[in-house]
Structures are given as structure tokens and as C-alpha cells.
Design a protein around this motif. Structure first.
Motif, PDB file in Angstrom:
ATOM      1  N   TYR A 230      58.079  48.235  40.446  1.00 13.95           N
ATOM      2  CA  TYR A 230      57.280  47.534  39.608  1.00 13.95           C
ATOM      3  C   TYR A 230      58.048  46.391  38.821  1.00 13.95           C
ATOM      4  CZ  TYR A 230      59.334  49.212  35.155  1.00 13.95           C
ATOM      5  OH  TYR A 230      60.270  49.890  34.193  1.00 13.95           O
ATOM      6  N   TYR A 231      59.340  46.450  38.959  1.00 16.28           N
ATOM      7  CA  TYR A 231      60.183  45.284  38.485  1.00 16.28           C
ATOM      8  C   TYR A 231      60.003  44.242  39.357  1.00 16.28           C
ATOM      9  CZ  TYR A 231      64.668  43.850  36.262  1.00 16.28           C
ATOM     10  OH  TYR A 231      65.720  43.292  35.321  1.00 16.28           O
ATOM     11  N   SER A 232      59.856  44.497  40.619  1.00  8.85           N
ATOM     12  CA  SER A 232      59.851  43.171  41.442  1.00  8.85           C
ATOM     13  C   SER A 232      58.382  42.664  41.351  1.00  8.85           C
ATOM     14  CB  SER A 232      60.124  43.786  43.074  1.00  8.85           C
ATOM     15  OG  SER A 232      59.215  44.615  43.424  1.00  8.85           O
ATOM     16  N   VAL A 233      57.316  43.355  40.945  1.00 10.89           N
ATOM     17  CA  VAL A 233      56.004  42.651  40.517  1.00 10.89           C
ATOM     18  C   VAL A 233      56.349  41.607  39.362  1.00 10.89           C
ATOM     19  CG1 VAL A 233      53.991  43.039  39.505  1.00 10.89           C
ATOM     20  CG2 VAL A 233      54.954  44.793  41.235  1.00 10.89           C
ATOM     21  N   ILE A 234      57.095  42.076  38.263  1.00  7.87           N
ATOM     22  CA  ILE A 234      57.200  40.856  37.220  1.00  7.87           C
ATOM     23  C   ILE A 234      57.926  39.933  38.084  1.00  7.87           C
ATOM     24  CG2 ILE A 234      57.984  40.613  35.065  1.00  7.87           C
ATOM     25  CD1 ILE A 234      57.860  43.544  34.499  1.00  7.87           C
ATOM     26  N   GLY A 235      59.152  40.127  38.720  1.00 12.71           N
ATOM     27  CA  GLY A 235      59.966  39.219  39.588  1.00 12.71           C
ATOM     28  C   GLY A 235      59.200  38.253  40.243  1.00 12.71           C
ATOM     29  N   GLY A 236      58.052  38.851  40.815  1.00  8.36           N
ATOM     30  CA  GLY A 236      56.994  37.745  41.699  1.00  8.36           C
ATOM     31  C   GLY A 236      56.298  37.145  40.580  1.00  8.36           C
ATOM     32  N   TRP A 237      55.749  37.454  39.381  1.00  7.73           N
ATOM     33  CA  TRP A 237      55.058  36.743  38.640  1.00  7.73           C
ATOM     34  C   TRP A 237      56.054  35.624  38.172  1.00  7.73           C
ATOM     35  CZ3 TRP A 237      53.105  40.675  34.043  1.00  7.73           C
ATOM     36  CH2 TRP A 237      52.319  41.452  34.410  1.00  7.73           C
ATOM     37  N   SER A 238      57.280  35.962  37.871  1.00  7.38           N
ATOM     38  CA  SER A 238      58.172  34.811  37.463  1.00  7.38           C
ATOM     39  C   SER A 238      58.501  33.666  38.376  1.00  7.38           C
ATOM     40  CB  SER A 238      59.668  35.428  37.359  1.00  7.38           C
ATOM     41  OG  SER A 238      59.557  36.522  36.344  1.00  7.38           O
ATOM     42  N   ILE A 239      58.368  33.959  39.740  1.00  7.47           N
ATOM     43  CA  ILE A 239      58.250  33.186  40.864  1.00  7.47           C
ATOM     44  C   ILE A 239      57.082  32.208  40.935  1.00  7.47           C
ATOM     45  CG2 ILE A 239      58.453  32.620  43.379  1.00  7.47           C
ATOM     46  CD1 ILE A 239      59.920  35.120  43.757  1.00  7.47           C
ATOM     47  N   ASP A 240      56.052  32.882  40.704  1.00  5.14           N
ATOM     48  CA  ASP A 240      54.678  32.054  40.527  1.00  5.14           C
ATOM     49  C   ASP A 240      54.821  31.288  39.369  1.00  5.14           C
ATOM     50  OD1 ASP A 240      52.010  32.488  41.866  1.00  5.14           O
ATOM     51  OD2 ASP A 240      51.453  31.805  40.001  1.00  5.14           O
ATOM     52  N   TYR A 241      55.129  31.547  37.885  1.00  4.04           N
ATOM     53  CA  TYR A 241      55.493  30.962  37.013  1.00  4.04           C
ATOM     54  C   TYR A 241      56.253  29.616  37.176  1.00  4.04           C
ATOM     55  CZ  TYR A 241      51.935  32.844  33.987  1.00  4.04           C
ATOM     56  OH  TYR A 241      50.697  32.971  33.724  1.00  4.04           O
TER      57      TYR A 241
ATOM     58  N   ASP B  57      45.456  35.545  33.133  1.00  2.00           N
ATOM     59  CA  ASP B  57      44.272  36.633  33.515  1.00  2.00           C
ATOM     60  C   ASP B  57      43.863  36.441  34.664  1.00  2.00           C
ATOM     61  OD1 ASP B  57      44.786  38.036  30.962  1.00  2.00           O
ATOM     62  OD2 ASP B  57      43.085  36.557  30.089  1.00  2.00           O
ATOM     63  N   SER B  58      43.629  35.354  35.008  1.00  2.00           N
ATOM     64  CA  SER B  58      43.132  35.020  36.686  1.00  2.00           C
ATOM     65  C   SER B  58      44.278  35.205  37.603  1.00  2.00           C
ATOM     66  CB  SER B  58      42.375  33.695  36.651  1.00  2.00           C
ATOM     67  OG  SER B  58      43.460  32.807  36.793  1.00  2.00           O
ATOM     68  N   PHE B  59      45.590  34.796  37.209  1.00  2.00           N
ATOM     69  CA  PHE B  59      46.493  35.123  38.123  1.00  2.00           C
ATOM     70  C   PHE B  59      46.794  36.686  38.560  1.00  2.00           C
ATOM     71  CE2 PHE B  59      51.150  36.019  38.459  1.00  2.00           C
ATOM     72  CZ  PHE B  59      51.528  35.905  39.589  1.00  2.00           C
ATOM     73  N   VAL B  60      46.999  37.518  37.308  1.00  2.00           N
ATOM     74  CA  VAL B  60      47.280  38.872  37.677  1.00  2.00           C
ATOM     75  C   VAL B  60      46.014  39.535  38.366  1.00  2.00           C
ATOM     76  CG1 VAL B  60      49.153  39.435  35.992  1.00  2.00           C
ATOM     77  CG2 VAL B  60      46.813  39.561  35.377  1.00  2.00           C
ATOM     78  N   THR B  61      44.870  39.195  38.014  1.00  2.00           N
ATOM     79  CA  THR B  61      43.694  39.856  38.771  1.00  2.00           C
ATOM     80  C   THR B  61      43.200  39.217  40.065  1.00  2.00           C
ATOM     81  OG1 THR B  61      42.267  38.576  37.313  1.00  2.00           O
ATOM     82  CG2 THR B  61      42.690  40.517  36.565  1.00  2.00           C
ATOM     83  N   ASN B  62      44.057  38.321  40.507  1.00  2.00           N
ATOM     84  CA  ASN B  62      43.533  37.598  41.877  1.00  2.00           C
ATOM     85  C   ASN B  62      43.862  38.555  42.910  1.00  2.00           C
ATOM     86  OD1 ASN B  62      44.955  36.212  44.177  1.00  2.00           O
ATOM     87  ND2 ASN B  62      44.224  34.479  43.089  1.00  2.00           N
ATOM     88  N   GLY B  63      44.887  39.652  42.873  1.00  2.00           N
ATOM     89  CA  GLY B  63      45.074  40.292  44.023  1.00  2.00           C
ATOM     90  C   GLY B  63      45.970  39.845  45.130  1.00  2.00           C
ATOM     91  N   ALA B  64      45.748  38.795  45.847  1.00  2.00           N
ATOM     92  CA  ALA B  64      46.446  38.536  47.100  1.00  2.00           C
ATOM     93  C   ALA B  64      47.777  37.695  46.328  1.00  2.00           C
ATOM     94  CB  ALA B  64      45.813  37.438  47.652  1.00  2.00           C
ATOM     95  N   GLU B  65      47.655  36.838  45.263  1.00  2.00           N
ATOM     96  CA  GLU B  65      48.792  35.877  44.884  1.00  2.00           C
ATOM     97  C   GLU B  65      49.965  36.994  44.239  1.00  2.00           C
ATOM     98  OE1 GLU B  65      47.220  32.809  42.607  1.00  2.00           O
ATOM     99  OE2 GLU B  65      49.125  32.010  41.887  1.00  2.00           O
ATOM    100  N   PRO B  66      49.726  37.749  43.313  1.00  2.00           N
ATOM    101  CA  PRO B  66      50.737  38.644  42.767  1.00  2.00           C
ATOM    102  C   PRO B  66      51.398  39.549  43.839  1.00  2.00           C
ATOM    103  CG  PRO B  66      48.776  38.882  41.550  1.00  2.00           C
ATOM    104  CD  PRO B  66      48.441  38.203  42.678  1.00  2.00           C
ATOM    105  N   VAL B  67      50.546  39.893  44.820  1.00  2.00           N
ATOM    106  CA  VAL B  67      50.879  40.863  45.990  1.00  2.00           C
ATOM    107  C   VAL B  67      52.128  39.923  46.788  1.00  2.00           C
ATOM    108  CG1 VAL B  67      50.455  42.141  47.942  1.00  2.00           C
ATOM    109  CG2 VAL B  67      49.175  42.654  46.024  1.00  2.00           C
ATOM    110  N   LEU B  68      51.562  38.767  46.858  1.00  2.00           N
ATOM    111  CA  LEU B  68      52.483  38.003  47.731  1.00  2.00           C
ATOM    112  C   LEU B  68      53.856  37.532  47.242  1.00  2.00           C
ATOM    113  CD1 LEU B  68      51.091  37.096  50.637  1.00  2.00           C
ATOM    114  CD2 LEU B  68      51.368  34.710  49.641  1.00  2.00           C
ATOM    115  N   MET B  69      53.490  37.415  45.969  1.00  2.00           N
ATOM    116  CA  MET B  69      54.764  37.102  45.230  1.00  2.00           C
ATOM    117  C   MET B  69      55.675  38.003  45.060  1.00  2.00           C
ATOM    118  SD  MET B  69      54.615  33.679  44.526  1.00  2.00           S
ATOM    119  CE  MET B  69      53.743  32.690  44.915  1.00  2.00           C
ATOM    120  N   HIS B  70      55.131  39.405  44.840  1.00  2.00           N
ATOM    121  CA  HIS B  70      56.143  40.696  44.487  1.00  2.00           C
ATOM    122  C   HIS B  70      56.770  40.857  46.060  1.00  2.00           C
ATOM    123  CE1 HIS B  70      56.497  44.731  45.306  1.00  2.00           C
ATOM    124  NE2 HIS B  70      55.771  44.786  46.093  1.00  2.00           N
ATOM    125  N   LEU B  71      56.126  40.628  46.959  1.00  2.00           N
ATOM    126  CA  LEU B  71      56.807  40.843  48.247  1.00  2.00           C
ATOM    127  C   LEU B  71      57.970  39.749  48.541  1.00  2.00           C
ATOM    128  CD1 LEU B  71      53.982  41.984  50.477  1.00  2.00           C
ATOM    129  CD2 LEU B  71      55.624  43.497  49.744  1.00  2.00           C
TER     130      LEU B  71
END
Ligand code: PHE
Length: 444
Positions: free
Chosen positions: A104-115, A137-151
Motif C-alpha cells: 500500500y505504501y507504493s500506492v501512495i508513492g504512485g499518487w505522489s508521482i501523479d501529483y 476524488d476523481s483521480f483515486v476512483t479512476n481505477g487505471a490511473e492510480p494502478v498504473l502509477m503504483h506499478l
């Protein structure tokens, strides 16, 4: 077992790598909102005391376990307990816990890349708080975007870990950490100079004891553990790369002080700006992602380009700090797989990438999985493992062996003088305090 283990090259390298593990989202994302939720300066005072009196002895204990055993976190407990069944089972914990956190840490890491990207693309120029929240809100519920950034985030970390302790982790931390300190100072100065920011400074330095509750202690201590990467095998593993000439007390203290300093700097970077923008300091885990972009957009009323650049630099600092922490989480598993199963580092790294990547996708898609992982790891497993580590050094290992490690077989005179105090903290202060946090987590 691999034939030859690597060591960190110098005292500075040890402190930088350990501080790289410690300084992360815990400092920049979690610390400011915990301060905001739990009474401002009062929280900070308890946090500082808890770090020096409780977390530091636990930290020293984990380094001792690592360096004495010179092995991965599982083998460490097996070796040093001479095969007692209970401690053999305990050895599995520090291998499993970091995988949960890395997911889950890398999920927040992914949010940070996106921001970082969003800020640089000037998404937040001239926005109101409600618009900033809508973007989140629209970013975290977008599905594809947070998943991609996390990976993407996890992939970066995997590549560094796979290239080895010296050439990967050490080189990476040596460059990025000093840069990070400079960045956060720049942002703090920028933030404090805003009109209305002084209320935030006052909030950070003027104690308001009416805000003190019993749970403040529990939260402050929990935050201190999280921030120093305790209870997750990370410091045991890094400790196993500390050379036998190194002074454990000095490098542990150096790490704890840098981590403290960094958290407080992050507080000064964010809180004054939050006050200047009229945002509620207790806004919770979303504090950075929901309000900081707005803060920067307000700053840049007349100069949107400059404020976008500053915002992008801020999120770059967040990404880098999160990476050095996530790398230390992955190294726990890599060391284990390489030493126990003679795997190649690259293979071990990518096996973990798939495991944590997969679990992280679930966290990125479902907030309940994310919260569950965070709760399980930070509120239960982390405290349990830290308690076991400090009890292991205080009561299972021989006192003479612990003294040997801390004084390099008697050659460090200063550490010899300090030893009785440190040993007392390890035996009689840290364990009861951790038990207290543990219990209060359930009843408060
Ligand atoms: N200490 C890191 C932080 O503050 C998080 C972390 C925990 C890293 C455990 C490694 C191990 O963000």
C-alpha cells in the motif's frame, strides 16, 4: 547462502541509507496530519521524547540483531536464538510485514508521482479547495490511473534494489537525501513567508496543554515507530550490512536525529501554508493531496508558473523520500530470498514486484483493502514485531554479546560508558512502553 555479503562503505553511507529508510511518507504525509489531528505542538513534544527514550533503544536493538547475525531478518532470529522454536516462528514476521506495507505504501508513492505530473502540468492553477478535492476524488476512483502509477513507482524501487546494496541503494541514498533536505528547507521558508502563515508557526511551537489526551501519547509513539521504520525487519536487514568497525550507537542516534529534524521541517513546510490558506489542520490523511496543491495555487496568484514549479519540486521530494523507504522494505525480502534460496537479486526483486504489485493493485482499487492493510501493519504487526525485537535483545541475547556489539568488543570507550543506560532503556523502558501503546490502541 550467498558466499559474500556486502557492507555499507562508511559511517556516512550507513546513516544516509538508514535515514533514507526512515525518512519517507511517514514524515511528509503522515506527520503533518497527525500533528494537525492531535493538538499541534503538544504532539510534537511527546513525539520527540518518545523518539529519544523509546524508539531509539528499539532502533539500536534492531541494528544489533542485524549486525550480530549478519543475515536476513528470518535467519537472524534463528541464528541468535540457537534454534528455539518460538523465535524460529517469530523470524517469519519481519519477512511478511514489509510485503504488506510495501503493497500500500507504493500506492501512495504512485499518487505522489501523479501529483508531481499534475503540478508540473499546471492543473492546480487558480483552483478553489473544492476543485482540488474534486481532482483528488476523481483521480483515486479512476481505477487505471492510480494502478498504473503504483506499478510505475514500485518498478523504479525494484530496479534500484535489484542492482545491489552498494551500487543501488547506497549510491541512490547518497545523492537524493541531501537534495531532499535542501528542498524541504526551501519550501519551509517559502511557506512561512506567506501572509497569515504565522498562526501556523505558533500552532507548531506554542504548547496548548488543553489539547493533551491519553491517546496523544499512543499516537505520538506509534508515529515515531512508523517513522523510524521499526518493527518491519528493515533496520535489522540494513543493520546486517553495517561494518564491524562502525559505532552502532552513533549511527543510530544520527539516523534518529535526521528523521526527527526532517519531520519537523516537513511540519514547518506544510502547517504555516495550511493556516495561510485557511485550511483545517485536522483535515486527515488527505491533507497533502487535497490541500497542498491549493496552497500552492494561492501562492502563485500572480505567478502561476513559479508556484507550479515549486509544487512540482515538493511532490518530487515526496516521491524520492517514499522511494528510499520502499526500497528498504523490498530489501528485507530480497536479502531473504537471496540468502535462503540462493536466488539472483534480479529474480528476487521481480518476484517481490509481482507479489507487492498484485496486492497493491487491490489497495489502489479498493479503499477498504488499503485501510485494512494499513491498520493491520501499522497498528498491530509493527508494534508486535518491535516489542519482540527489543525483548529479544534485552532478555534472550547474552548481555555480554550486546555489550560487545555496542562497544565493538570494548574498543569504543564512550559507548562503554553509555552502555548501562542504553541497556536499561532496552530492558525496562521500551518493552513496557510498547505494551502500553499496544493496549491503548485497542481501548482508547
Ligand atoms: N519510515 C518510513 C516512513 O517514514 C516508512 C517505512 C516503514 C519504511 C517501515 C520502511 C520500513 O515513511
Amino acid at each position: 547462502m550467498s558466499a559474500k555479503r556486502e557492507n555499507f562503505g562508511s559511517r556516512m553511507a550507513v546513516i544516509l541509507a538508514m535515514a533514507g529508510s526512515a525518512i519517507g511518507l511517514g514524515n511528509i504525509w503522515r506527520f503533518p496530519y497527525m500533528v494537525g489531528e492531535h493538538g499541534g505542538s503538544v504532539f510534537i513534544i511527546i513525539y520527540v521524547a518518545a523518539t529519544l527514550l523509546i524508539s531509539l533503544p528499539v532502533f539500536v536493538s534492531e541494528v544489533v540483531i542485524g549486525r550480530r547475525s549478519r543475515s536476513n531478518a528470518l535467519t537472524a532470529f534463528w541464528k541468535l536464538s540457537s534454534g528455539k522454536r518460538f523465535w524460529k516462528i517469530v523470524g517469519f514476521l519481519p519477512i511478511a510485514i514489509p510485503l504488506i506495507i510495501a503493497s500500500y505504501y507504493s500506492v501512495i508513492g504512485g499518487w505522489s508521482i501523479d501529483y508531481l505530473y499534475k503540478s508540473a502540468a499546471m492543473t492546480f492553477v487558480h483552483t478553489e479547495p473544492s476543485q482540488v478535492s474534486a481532482v483528488f476524488d476523481s483521480f483515486v476512483t479512476n481505477g487505471a490511473e492510480p494502478v498504473l502509477m503504483h506499478l510505475l513507482f514500485l518498478l523504479f524501487c525494484t530496479l534500484v534494489v535489484s542492482s545491489g546494496v552498494k551500487s543501488g541503494i547506497e549510491r541512490f541514498s547518497k545523492i537524493t537525501l541531501p537534495a531532499l533536505f535542501v528542498l524541504i528547507v526551501v519550501i519551509a521558508v517559502y511557506s512561512i513567508s506567506l501572509p497569515g502563515a504565522l498562526a501556523g508557526v505558533r500552532y507548531l511551537v506554542k504548547p496548548d496543554f488543553s489539547a493533551l489526551t491519553p491517546s496523544t501519547f499512543a499516537y505520538a509513539m506509534g508515529q515515531s515507530f512508523y517513522s523510524l521504520s521499526l518493527g518491519m525487519g528493515a533496520i535489522i536487514t540494513y543493520g546486517s550490512y553495517v561494518s564491524s568497525r562502525e559505532n552502532i550507537l552513533a549511527s543510530s542516534a544520527g539516523t534518529a536525529v535526521s528523521d526527527l529534524l526532517f519531520a519537523i521541517l516537513a511540519g514547518f513546510a506544510i502547517m504555516p501554508a495550511v493556516f495561510a490558506a485557511g485550511i483545517e489542520p485536522g483535515a486527515g490523511p488527505g491533507l497533502i493531496f487535497r490541500s497542498v496543491p491549493y496552497v500552492f495555487s494561492q501562492m502563485g496568484q500572480g505567478a502561476p508558473v513559479i508556484s507550479s514549479i515549486v509544487a512540482a519540486i515538493f511532490f518530487l521530494a515526496v516521491v524520492v523520500a517514499a522511494m528510499t523507504s520502499c526500497i528498504s522494505l523490498l530489501e528485507v525480502g530480497v536479502a531473504f530470498l537471496v540468502e535462503k534460496f540462493s536466488m539472483k537479486r534480479w529474480h528476487a526483486g521481480f518476484l517481490l514486484f509481482f507479489l507487492c504489485g498484485g496486492a497493491g493493485v487491490l489497495c489502489a482499487l479498493d479503499g477498504r483493502v488499503f485501510d485494512g492493510f494499513d491498520y493491520l501493519a501499522s497498528n498491530i504487526l509493527l508494534l508486535l514485531m518491535a516489542l519482540l525485537a527489543v525483548v529479544f535483545v534485552g532478555f534472550v541475547m547474552k548481555k555480554e554479546d550486546v555489550r560487545d556489539e555496542l562497544t565493538n568488543s570494548g574498543s569504543l570507550k564512550g559507548s562503554g560508558t553509555l552502555f548501562p543506560v542504553v541497556y536499561f532503556l532496552i530492558r525496562w523502558v521500551a518493552p513496557p512502553a510498547v505494551v502500553l501503546i499496544f493496549i491503548s490502541n485497542f481501548i482508547l
